[in-house]
Design an enzyme around this catalytic site. Sequence first.
Site, PDB file in Angstrom:
ATOM      1  N   HIS A  23       0.711  -1.391  -0.144  1.00  0.00           N
ATOM      2  CA  HIS A  23      -0.004  -0.031   0.056  1.00  0.00           C
ATOM      3  C   HIS A  23       0.654   1.169  -0.052  1.00  0.00           C
ATOM      4  O   HIS A  23       1.694   1.608   1.051  1.00  0.00           O
ATOM      5  CB  HIS A  23      -0.966  -0.115   1.252  1.00  0.00           C
ATOM      6  CG  HIS A  23      -1.917   1.064   1.532  1.00  0.00           C
ATOM      7  ND1 HIS A  23      -1.814   2.027   2.151  1.00  0.00           N
ATOM      8  CD2 HIS A  23      -3.012   1.535   0.433  1.00  0.00           C
ATOM      9  CE1 HIS A  23      -2.789   2.740   2.087  1.00  0.00           C
ATOM     10  NE2 HIS A  23      -3.531   2.522   1.019  1.00  0.00           N
ATOM     11  N   HIS A  65      -0.662  10.827  -2.296  1.00  0.00           N
ATOM     12  CA  HIS A  65      -1.998  10.561  -1.670  1.00  0.00           C
ATOM     13  C   HIS A  65      -2.980  11.859  -1.525  1.00  0.00           C
ATOM     14  O   HIS A  65      -4.236  11.658  -2.024  1.00  0.00           O
ATOM     15  CB  HIS A  65      -1.766   9.758  -0.324  1.00  0.00           C
ATOM     16  CG  HIS A  65      -3.018   9.332   0.072  1.00  0.00           C
ATOM     17  ND1 HIS A  65      -3.863  10.243   1.261  1.00  0.00           N
ATOM     18  CD2 HIS A  65      -4.276   8.361  -0.313  1.00  0.00           C
ATOM     19  CE1 HIS A  65      -5.001   9.593   1.263  1.00  0.00           C
ATOM     20  NE2 HIS A  65      -5.208   8.448   0.475  1.00  0.00           N
TER      21      HIS A  65
HETATM   22  O1  G3P Z   1      -6.644   1.194  -2.894  1.00  0.00           O
HETATM   23  C1  G3P Z   1      -6.598   1.130  -1.529  1.00  0.00           C
HETATM   24  C2  G3P Z   1      -6.701   2.297  -0.627  1.00  0.00           C
HETATM   25  O2  G3P Z   1      -5.249   2.983  -0.994  1.00  0.00           O
HETATM   26  C3  G3P Z   1      -7.592   3.272  -0.826  1.00  0.00           C
HETATM   27  O3  G3P Z   1      -7.554   4.331   0.188  1.00  0.00           O
HETATM   28  O4  G3P Z   1      -7.182   6.640   1.034  1.00  0.00           O
HETATM   29  O5  G3P Z   1      -5.458   4.817   1.098  1.00  0.00           O
HETATM   30  O6  G3P Z   1      -5.993   5.895  -0.849  1.00  0.00           O
HETATM   31  P1  G3P Z   1      -6.353   5.382   0.265  1.00  0.00           P
HETATM   32 MG    MG Z   2      -4.866   4.431  -2.148  1.00  0.00          MG
END
Ligand code: G3P
Ligand code: MG
Length: 267
Positions: A23, A65
Amino acid sequence: MGRPCHTLLFRQPAREGFAVIAHRGASAYFPENTLLSLEGAIDMDADMAEIDVLLSRDGVPVVVHNERIHRATGGRGRVAHYTLAELKRFDFGYRFKAARGEQIPTLEEVLELCAGRIALNIEIKSGAVQDVVLGGVEELCIDLVYRHGMESHVAFSSFDPRALLHCKIIDPSAVTAVLYDDRYYLRTQTPAAIVEHLRADAFNCSKEEITEKWMADCAAHGVPVNIYTVDDEKTMRRLIAMGVGGIFSNRPDVLRKTALEAPSVVR
Ligand code: G3P
Ligand code: MG
């Protein structure tokens, strides 16, 4: 029958039908969404890396992000208000002593690093999505993916359903994953129905949202389910036993180990 899982990976996953998804890269150990965190994900043997994409003021897809740069850099302002050259001057590694001076990467730089090495989940952030079907963030991303020969190893996801539809209009062979946001769907709509309506290929949601009922619905329709963001082993084990096809984790090394040790589940 094995669990439905993305078929975009560079090799058979170490565990049948289950993808370790780093992630924002290996973001527990490196600044998120940087080339460092992606190298880390590759070193930790992740099957796929997830990155977030926004557009700079001069229209370049950049990997970051938040719409505001404060969290990543300590600086002020919005990504969309800076040109790429201006964004490159901020320190995106400032939270990690060993990574000071790390720059924001463009999607192009990420694709260069990852091509032939690791599959990518490109999350198109809602802040970059517009009503335009052609010439928007989706087309820019798809073009870059093709230019790096990564079209068979990339999934596009978004909380914004427009982005998923735009991707499929631009390139019907693009693989897309719904990122569930309850603002867009009725409670009565099942995940498989949402995926079908948006012509998507997978269903992604949070660990708090997933239920046995949703898992059964997706399994019955062959829809892969990927869950974010899970860093503790107990939740990883529970989700793997439920039959999820992938987990997004900031600790891909821990997820890899946990997945290999988990008892196999045949559904
Ligand atoms: O794609 C999974 C996750 O990354 C979605 O939420 O806010 O971490 O981008 P966020
Ligand atoms: Mg994400």
